[in-house]
Design a protein around this motif. Structure first.
Motif, PDB file in Angstrom:
ATOM      1  N   LEU A  33       0.852  -1.189   0.000  1.00 58.13           N
ATOM      2  CA  LEU A  33       0.000   0.000   0.000  1.00 58.13           C
ATOM      3  C   LEU A  33       0.885   1.236   0.000  1.00 58.13           C
ATOM      4  N   ARG A  34       0.735   2.076  -1.031  1.00 60.38           N
ATOM      5  CA  ARG A  34       1.621   3.213  -1.199  1.00 60.38           C
ATOM      6  C   ARG A  34       0.904   4.550  -1.273  1.00 60.38           C
ATOM      7  N   SER A  35      -0.389   4.559  -1.575  1.00 58.34           N
ATOM      8  CA  SER A  35      -1.050   5.837  -1.823  1.00 58.34           C
ATOM      9  C   SER A  35      -2.532   5.760  -1.504  1.00 58.34           C
ATOM     10  N   VAL A  36      -3.100   6.938  -1.292  1.00 59.68           N
ATOM     11  CA  VAL A  36      -4.529   7.033  -1.001  1.00 59.68           C
ATOM     12  C   VAL A  36      -5.038   8.383  -1.511  1.00 59.68           C
ATOM     13  N   ALA A  37      -6.275   8.402  -1.964  1.00 61.78           N
ATOM     14  CA  ALA A  37      -6.910   9.637  -2.431  1.00 61.78           C
ATOM     15  C   ALA A  37      -8.412   9.525  -2.178  1.00 61.78           C
ATOM     16  N   ILE A  38      -9.082  10.663  -2.146  1.00 62.54           N
ATOM     17  CA  ILE A  38     -10.518  10.701  -1.872  1.00 62.54           C
ATOM     18  C   ILE A  38     -11.255  11.298  -3.067  1.00 62.54           C
ATOM     19  N   MET A  39     -12.311  10.616  -3.493  1.00 60.85           N
ATOM     20  CA  MET A  39     -13.126  11.102  -4.609  1.00 60.85           C
ATOM     21  C   MET A  39     -14.164  12.104  -4.108  1.00 60.85           C
ATOM     22  N   LYS A  40     -14.794  12.807  -5.035  1.00 56.85           N
ATOM     23  CA  LYS A  40     -15.827  13.793  -4.674  1.00 56.85           C
ATOM     24  C   LYS A  40     -16.952  13.162  -3.862  1.00 56.85           C
ATOM     25  N   PRO A  73       2.269   1.114 -11.516  1.00 59.08           N
ATOM     26  CA  PRO A  73       2.128   0.840 -10.073  1.00 59.08           C
ATOM     27  C   PRO A  73       1.798   2.139  -9.328  1.00 59.08           C
ATOM     28  N   PRO A  74       0.715   2.180  -8.576  1.00 52.01           N
ATOM     29  CA  PRO A  74       0.230   3.430  -7.973  1.00 52.01           C
ATOM     30  C   PRO A  74       0.990   3.849  -6.709  1.00 52.01           C
ATOM     31  N   TYR A  75       2.218   4.331  -6.894  1.00 55.76           N
ATOM     32  CA  TYR A  75       3.001   4.845  -5.765  1.00 55.76           C
ATOM     33  C   TYR A  75       2.446   6.175  -5.272  1.00 55.76           C
ATOM     34  N   HIS A  76       1.877   6.972  -6.201  1.00 54.98           N
ATOM     35  CA  HIS A  76       1.288   8.265  -5.852  1.00 54.98           C
ATOM     36  C   HIS A  76      -0.040   8.378  -6.592  1.00 54.98           C
ATOM     37  N   LEU A  77      -1.063   8.885  -5.905  1.00 56.96           N
ATOM     38  CA  LEU A  77      -2.392   9.050  -6.490  1.00 56.96           C
ATOM     39  C   LEU A  77      -2.923  10.448  -6.236  1.00 56.96           C
ATOM     40  N   ALA A  78      -3.756  10.907  -7.147  1.00 56.53           N
ATOM     41  CA  ALA A  78      -4.540  12.126  -6.946  1.00 56.53           C
ATOM     42  C   ALA A  78      -5.844  11.933  -7.710  1.00 56.53           C
ATOM     43  N   ILE A  79      -6.858  12.651  -7.297  1.00 58.18           N
ATOM     44  CA  ILE A  79      -8.141  12.642  -7.992  1.00 58.18           C
ATOM     45  C   ILE A  79      -8.328  14.033  -8.574  1.00 58.18           C
ATOM     46  N   ASP A  80      -8.598  14.123  -9.885  1.00 57.53           N
ATOM     47  CA  ASP A  80      -8.769  15.446 -10.482  1.00 57.53           C
ATOM     48  C   ASP A  80     -10.223  15.909 -10.376  1.00 57.53           C
ATOM     49  N   SER A  81     -10.512  17.082 -10.909  1.00 54.97           N
ATOM     50  CA  SER A  81     -11.842  17.682 -10.765  1.00 54.97           C
ATOM     51  C   SER A  81     -12.927  16.895 -11.504  1.00 54.97           C
ATOM     52  N   LYS A  82     -12.532  16.000 -12.398  1.00 53.77           N
ATOM     53  CA  LYS A  82     -13.484  15.172 -13.138  1.00 53.77           C
ATOM     54  C   LYS A  82     -13.580  13.767 -12.545  1.00 53.77           C
ATOM     55  N   ASP A  83     -13.043  13.581 -11.324  1.00 54.50           N
ATOM     56  CA  ASP A  83     -13.005  12.285 -10.636  1.00 54.50           C
ATOM     57  C   ASP A  83     -12.209  11.231 -11.400  1.00 54.50           C
ATOM     58  N   ARG A  84     -11.238  11.677 -12.183  1.00 55.72           N
ATOM     59  CA  ARG A  84     -10.304  10.755 -12.817  1.00 55.72           C
ATOM     60  C   ARG A  84      -9.149  10.534 -11.849  1.00 55.72           C
ATOM     61  N   ASP A 125      -5.862  20.416  -9.121  1.00 48.34           N
ATOM     62  CA  ASP A 125      -6.937  21.327  -8.757  1.00 48.34           C
ATOM     63  C   ASP A 125      -7.917  21.319  -9.930  1.00 48.34           C
ATOM     64  N   SER A 126      -8.845  22.233  -9.970  1.00 38.42           N
ATOM     65  CA  SER A 126      -9.886  22.175 -11.002  1.00 38.42           C
ATOM     66  C   SER A 126      -9.367  22.438 -12.408  1.00 38.42           C
ATOM     67  N   SER A 127      -8.181  23.032 -12.537  1.00 39.99           N
ATOM     68  CA  SER A 127      -7.694  23.368 -13.868  1.00 39.99           C
ATOM     69  C   SER A 127      -6.338  22.774 -14.225  1.00 39.99           C
ATOM     70  N   ALA A 128      -5.701  22.065 -13.295  1.00 39.31           N
ATOM     71  CA  ALA A 128      -4.344  21.603 -13.586  1.00 39.31           C
ATOM     72  C   ALA A 128      -3.975  20.327 -12.835  1.00 39.31           C
ATOM     73  N   ILE A 129      -2.955  19.667 -13.390  1.00 38.34           N
ATOM     74  CA  ILE A 129      -2.323  18.499 -12.780  1.00 38.34           C
ATOM     75  C   ILE A 129      -0.879  18.908 -12.499  1.00 38.34           C
ATOM     76  N   TYR A 130      -0.407  18.667 -11.282  1.00 37.53           N
ATOM     77  CA  TYR A 130       0.949  19.025 -10.882  1.00 37.53           C
ATOM     78  C   TYR A 130       1.730  17.739 -10.639  1.00 37.53           C
ATOM     79  N   ILE A 131       2.959  17.692 -11.168  1.00 40.27           N
ATOM     80  CA  ILE A 131       3.771  16.487 -11.052  1.00 40.27           C
ATOM     81  C   ILE A 131       5.177  16.856 -10.583  1.00 40.27           C
TER      82      ILE A 131
END
Length: 188
Positions: A33-40, A73-84, A125-131
């Motif tokens: 287990l490496r990452s966690v994120a929360i959906m809308k 492999p999901p070492y890092h996760l994020a949920i974008d504004s479209k729940d992707r 955030d609602s307009s961008a993905i940061y890496i």
């Protein structure tokens, strides 16, 4: 390594523990287990790098809703504004997938026109993905992409070894875990 995610309320009382495998497989199936994120909708997404899967859980009790395979492999996760789901595996690319596991597109960051060696932390955030990206120690950058994966800007460079990133709760600053320090950048 742990094989469960423990959920606590604001006062620090443990609410429940969730497992990413069916109860009959707990302790029998190897996980990382490496990452966690929360959906809308407050569903909890957990990344298991051992099996290259993401699992979806109910936030009310942690029960397993679904398990889907992902390419990276999901070492890092994020949920974008479209729940992707934005998935970084610390390799050379970041994948954007539906919560069903359907691959939508990949981002292949470059530094000085060369493919990066490591994509680490991700946030949205609602307009961008940061890496957070790097080619090794003292080469770290933070790149900003639009929601379709097009490069917008390099927010920071010359970082020692960025390990993770997050936006502050007001969305106005970007916090970067850079090896043994945390750096805060104001959004412009």
């Amino acid at each position: 390594m742990t094989n469960s995610v423990k959920m606590y309320n604001r006062n620090g009382t443990k609410m429940f523990e969730l497992h990413i495998v069916p109860h009959s497989e707990v302790g029998k199936t190897s996980v990382n287990l490496r990452s966690v994120a929360i959906m809308k909708d407050t569903s909890i997404i957990v990344g298991d790098a051992e099996r290259s899967v993401i699992t979806k859980h109910r936030s009310s009790d942690g029960s397993l809703i679904d398990t889907v395979s992902v390419q990276t492999p999901p070492y890092h996760l994020a949920i974008d504004s479209k729940d992707r789901v934005v998935v970084s595996g610390e390799g050379k690319q970041v994948d954007i997938v539906e919560v069903t596991g359907t691959s939508l597109f990949s981002i292949n960051p470059k530094i000085d026109s060369q493919q990066v060696e490591y994509c680490k932390g991700v946030c949205c955030d609602s307009s961008a993905i940061y890496i957070a990206v790097s080619n090794g120690v003292r080469t770290g950058h933070i790149h900003q992409y639009d929601t379709q994966g097009r490069f917008l800007s390099c927010i920071a460079q010359g970082l020692y070894d960025p390990m993770g990133i997050s936006l502050t709760s007001d969305g106005q600053q970007l916090a970067v875990a850079d090896y043994k320090s945390v750096k805060i950048y104001n959004k412009v």
